[in-house]
Design a protein around this motif. Structure first.
Motif, short mmCIF file in Angstrom:
data_model
loop_
_atom_site.label_atom_id
_atom_site.label_comp_id
_atom_site.label_asym_id
_atom_site.label_seq_id
_atom_site.Cartn_x
_atom_site.Cartn_y
_atom_site.Cartn_z
N PHE A 65 0.83 -1.20 0.00
CA PHE A 65 0.00 0.00 0.00
C PHE A 65 0.87 1.25 0.00
CE2 PHE A 65 -3.08 2.94 2.03
CZ PHE A 65 -4.11 2.77 1.13
N ILE A 66 1.95 1.22 0.77
CA ILE A 66 2.82 2.40 0.85
C ILE A 66 3.89 2.35 -0.23
CG2 ILE A 66 4.42 3.64 2.32
CD1 ILE A 66 2.74 2.66 4.68
N MET A 67 4.43 1.16 -0.48
CA MET A 67 5.59 1.09 -1.36
C MET A 67 5.24 1.29 -2.84
SD MET A 67 8.17 1.14 0.29
CE MET A 67 9.48 0.86 -0.91
N SER A 68 4.02 0.92 -3.27
CA SER A 68 3.74 1.06 -4.70
C SER A 68 3.78 2.51 -5.17
CB SER A 68 2.43 0.42 -5.10
OG SER A 68 2.01 -0.51 -4.21
N PRO A 69 3.12 3.48 -4.49
CA PRO A 69 3.26 4.85 -4.97
C PRO A 69 4.68 5.37 -4.86
CG PRO A 69 1.86 4.79 -3.03
CD PRO A 69 2.10 3.40 -3.42
N VAL A 70 5.41 4.95 -3.81
CA VAL A 70 6.80 5.44 -3.68
C VAL A 70 7.63 4.93 -4.85
CG1 VAL A 70 8.85 5.29 -2.26
CG2 VAL A 70 6.65 5.59 -1.19
N THR A 71 7.48 3.63 -5.17
CA THR A 71 8.23 3.07 -6.29
C THR A 71 7.83 3.74 -7.59
OG1 THR A 71 7.98 1.05 -5.06
CG2 THR A 71 9.06 0.89 -7.16
N ALA A 72 6.52 4.01 -7.74
CA ALA A 72 6.07 4.66 -8.97
C ALA A 72 6.72 6.02 -9.12
CB ALA A 72 4.55 4.80 -8.96
N LEU A 73 6.88 6.72 -8.01
CA LEU A 73 7.52 8.04 -8.04
C LEU A 73 8.98 7.91 -8.47
CD1 LEU A 73 6.19 10.67 -7.26
CD2 LEU A 73 7.29 10.54 -5.07
N ILE A 74 9.68 6.90 -7.92
CA ILE A 74 11.09 6.71 -8.28
C ILE A 74 11.20 6.39 -9.76
CG2 ILE A 74 13.10 5.26 -7.89
CD1 ILE A 74 12.06 4.89 -5.02
N ILE A 75 10.29 5.52 -10.24
CA ILE A 75 10.33 5.14 -11.65
C ILE A 75 10.10 6.35 -12.54
CG2 ILE A 75 8.97 3.91 -13.37
CD1 ILE A 75 8.71 1.68 -11.37
N GLY A 76 9.15 7.21 -12.14
CA GLY A 76 8.90 8.42 -12.92
C GLY A 76 10.13 9.30 -12.99
N ALA A 77 10.80 9.46 -11.86
CA ALA A 77 12.00 10.28 -11.85
C ALA A 77 13.08 9.67 -12.74
CB ALA A 77 12.50 10.45 -10.42
N ALA A 78 13.14 8.32 -12.76
CA ALA A 78 14.13 7.66 -13.61
C ALA A 78 13.85 7.95 -15.07
CB ALA A 78 14.11 6.15 -13.35
N LEU A 79 12.55 8.07 -15.43
CA LEU A 79 12.21 8.38 -16.82
C LEU A 79 12.81 9.71 -17.23
CD1 LEU A 79 8.45 7.49 -17.05
CD2 LEU A 79 10.38 6.22 -17.91
N LEU A 80 12.66 10.72 -16.33
CA LEU A 80 13.16 12.05 -16.69
C LEU A 80 14.67 12.06 -16.81
CD1 LEU A 80 10.78 14.26 -14.63
CD2 LEU A 80 11.00 14.16 -17.08
N GLY A 81 15.34 11.14 -16.11
CA GLY A 81 16.79 11.10 -16.21
C GLY A 81 17.28 10.74 -17.59
N LEU A 82 16.42 10.13 -18.42
CA LEU A 82 16.87 9.68 -19.74
C LEU A 82 16.70 10.75 -20.81
CD1 LEU A 82 15.25 6.15 -19.63
CD2 LEU A 82 17.67 6.62 -19.58
N ILE A 83 15.95 11.81 -20.49
CA ILE A 83 15.60 12.80 -21.52
C ILE A 83 16.73 13.82 -21.68
CG2 ILE A 83 13.93 14.57 -22.13
CD1 ILE A 83 12.52 12.05 -22.06
N PRO A 84 17.15 14.13 -22.91
CA PRO A 84 18.10 15.23 -23.10
C PRO A 84 17.39 16.57 -23.09
CG PRO A 84 17.73 14.11 -25.18
CD PRO A 84 16.89 13.40 -24.16
N PHE A 85 17.58 17.37 -22.04
CA PHE A 85 16.86 18.64 -21.92
C PHE A 85 17.53 19.73 -22.75
CE2 PHE A 85 15.13 16.39 -18.43
CZ PHE A 85 13.86 16.90 -18.27
N ALA A 86 18.85 19.66 -22.86
CA ALA A 86 19.62 20.63 -23.63
C ALA A 86 20.93 19.92 -23.93
CB ALA A 86 19.83 21.90 -22.83
N PRO A 87 21.75 20.44 -24.84
CA PRO A 87 23.04 19.77 -25.06
C PRO A 87 23.80 19.62 -23.76
CG PRO A 87 22.71 21.51 -26.65
CD PRO A 87 21.56 21.57 -25.72
N GLY A 88 24.04 18.40 -23.33
CA GLY A 88 24.81 18.17 -22.11
C GLY A 88 23.97 18.06 -20.86
#
Lengths: 333, 102, 164
Positions: free
Chosen positions: A88-111
């Motif tokens: 009950f507690i861990m699923s939203p927390v994990t979902a949040l971590i996964i979402g943050a991991a998604l943004l780590g893959l995006i190139p926002f600007a050169p570098g």
């Protein structure tokens, strides 16, 4: 050997740390999340000829998101009886971590990219596939009917959109010849934005990713008028805020991925810096997806499954054929 | 780079856990878990051995792609069978599935 | 640096594999199995097989674990295992596992396989793709046929007793 304080200062001011914590990491996500909560409500209200949130500040209630956060944080934390506390507690927390991991893959600007992975696009789509599992676990753990129905709906919905989502992104991969997101942007620097040759693919991608984000018209797992917020129904105040987080992060990440794949990412005339271009494009996509919400009615689960396995799948294969002819050239008959 | 031996060690340990589960568990789902663990051990082994040659060969990765697809297939059919058994028999304890015994 | 990452991943993988078999609740077991698959994908990334790692996450966690969870929830909670009878088979298993672990230990101490440092052409994605299509095109086609057969078979099995 520098003393610990200098070490801490060095760590805090290092680029890597700043990228993870400030931008494009956690703090910017939180601020954008609060802002877009307000923006979405205001936009939906204006489309439906209502006023929307207007009290929380002089400028049209712009602080509504922060007010919501404060209100939710002060609510009592009740875990339903018979619920599985861990999931009950861990699923939203994990979902949040996964979402943050998604943004780590995006190139926002050169570098400006936390992880420039060689297989950025499949990694992104693969990480996204984890979220229906978490929704199912969250719905199951609440030990209640509507949440469990919501979780099962998330699962069924995944089978409908998953394959067209991957196949529509495949067109871009075929044309650019790379799976690396930075490589895809660089290809568009030389050959123009891919939205023109891949218009069908872009359309399919935005439709399937709306289904992936579980937003209207595909918000079956949480359909509030049918199963009253579905898998989120049992979550108490502070955790409800946590549950809302991944939904926004996925919207943000998918809009960023769409602008990277089809709109040239951070590319644009040099009058304004690349990062501003990136955010302009991303915000346009976010607004478009928000307008879906206020204009389309919700589909039924059987309609979604039928369309996913017939129309969307056929169209994505057509899109692959188009991409093939773009790469190879149309044969002279 | 971590020496490949450590990867082999992880693979062997996983294989051991898988065989342990396969032989001691009675629940059909646990046995399916064990089979998946053994598949994973084999995949890790193949990938690690593909790195052994200098320069590494790419065939190992191709083979593992095939294995992963086959494992997914095996899981889907296996789970369908387990669901059918649970409907007909309520219990999925494999030692109680002796209806065909004469 | 790689050493620490490897240790963490290996520990998580092995621990969750044990948990997958020993957890009392099957839902926990399935979730632990998912974590094992994630750890395995991490090990693939360490071995520079990043495409296989992404594929592993997508197929195993996106499909297999979801199917397992679904089945567990449909079949209903089968709490607990019956107590283990220490019979010949179990003893044999324990011996076998000990043997395997022993082999692992000796392998680790020997450090027999150092592994090449740079991956170069062996981990090139383009080469992976061309090899997959050019050399293994026919197996790939057969694999898709087998997949279709499996889907049809699973559907038939799961629908079998929907008579009335």
């Amino acid at each position: 050997m520098p003393d610990p304080i200098t070490q801490i200062i060095q760590l805090v001011t290092s680029t890597y740390f700043l990228e993870i914590v400030v931008f494009p990491g956690l703090i910017s996500i939180a601020i954008l999340g609060a802002f877009f909560t307000w923006f979405e409500r205001k936009l939906t209200a204006r489309v439906q000829l209502r006023i929307g949130p207007s009290y929380s500040s002089p400028a049209g209630g712009i602080l509504q998101g922060f007010a919501d956060i404060i209100k939710l944080l002060f609510k009592e934390l009740i875990i339903p009886e018979g619920a599985d506390r861990f999931f009950f507690i861990m699923s939203p927390v994990t979902a949040l971590i996964i979402g943050a991991a998604l943004l780590g893959l995006i190139p926002f600007a050169p570098g400006v990219q936390i992880a420039n992975v060689e297989v950025g696009l499949p990694a992104f789509l693969a990480i996204v596939t984890l979220s229906p599992t978490l929704v199912l676990l969250a719905g199951w753990s609440a030990n209640s009917k509507f949440p469990f129905i919501g979780g099962l709906r998330a699962l069924f919905q995944q089978t409908a959109y998953e394959i067209p989502l991957w196949l529509s992104a495949l067109g871009v991969v075929m044309i650019t010849g790379t799976l690396n997101l930075t490589g895809i942007v660089q290809f568009q620097q030389n050959n123009g934005w891919l939205i023109l040759p891949q218009a069908l693919g872009a359309l399919l991608f935005i439709v399937t990713s709306t289904a992936e984000m579980e937003r209207l018209p595909f918000d079956l797992p949480e359909a509030e008028s049918e199963i009253m917020m579905g898998w989120q129904a049992e979550y108490p105040g502070p955790l409800f805020m946590l549950v809302q987080g991944p939904a926004f992060i996925k919207l943000y990440a998918f809009a960023a991925l769409f602008s990277t794949l089809y709109l040239g990412g951070y590319l644009g005339p040099a009058i304004i810096p690349p990062i501003v271009w990136f955010f302009l494009k991303t915000i346009v996509i976010i607004v478009a997806v928000m307008l879906f919400r206020s204009t389309f009615p919700r589909v039924r689960l059987d309609q979604l499954l039928r369309q996913g396995w017939t129309t969307l799948l056929t169209l994505s294969i057509v899109n692959i054929v188009i991409a093939y002819f773009i790469v190879v050239g149309v044969p002279a008959i | 780079m971590e020496p490949l031996t450590s990867f082999f060690a992880v693979s062997v340990v996983l294989l051991g856990i898988g065989i342990y589960g396969l032989t001691t568990k009675r629940n059909a789902l646990r046995i399916l878990f064990s089979i998946e663990l053994i598949y994973n051990a084999a995949n890790l082994n193949i990938i690690a051995f593909a790195r052994l040659r200098d320069p590494p060969i790419v065939t190992g990765q191709v083979l593992v792609l095939f294995t992963i697809a086959l494992a997914a297939m095996e899981a889907s059919v296996g789970l369908a069978i387990i669901m059918l058994v649970s409907r007909l028999n309520v219990d999925i304890d494999l030692r109680k599935l002796n209806r065909l015994k004469g | 640096m790689t050493d620490l990452t490897f240790l963490a991943l290996a520990t998580v993988t092995v621990a969750s594999a044990i948990l997958a078999l020993e957890a009392r609740d099957l839902v926990y077991g399935a979730a632990a199995l998912g974590i094992t698959f994630l750890g395995m994908a991490g090990l693939f990334f360490l071995l520079d097989a990043s495409y296989v790692g992404a594929f592993q996450i997508a197929v195993y966690i996106g499909a297999v674990v979801v199917l397992i969870l679904f089945t567990v929830m449909l079949v209903g909670p089968q709490l607990g295992e019956p107590p283990l009878e220490l019979r010949r088979l179990s003893l044999l298993t324990a011996l076998l596992v000990a043997l395997l672990l022993g082999t692992a230990g000796s392998l680790t101490s020997a450090a027999a396989f150092p592994g090449p440092d740079n991956c170069g052409g062996g981990c090139d994605l383009t080469r992976l793709g061309t090899t997959l299509i050019n050399q293994y095109g026919v197996p790939l086609e057969f694999l898709s046929l087998v997949l279709a057969a499996a889907v049809i078979g699973a559907l038939t099995l799961a629908k079998a007793d929907r008579k009335g």
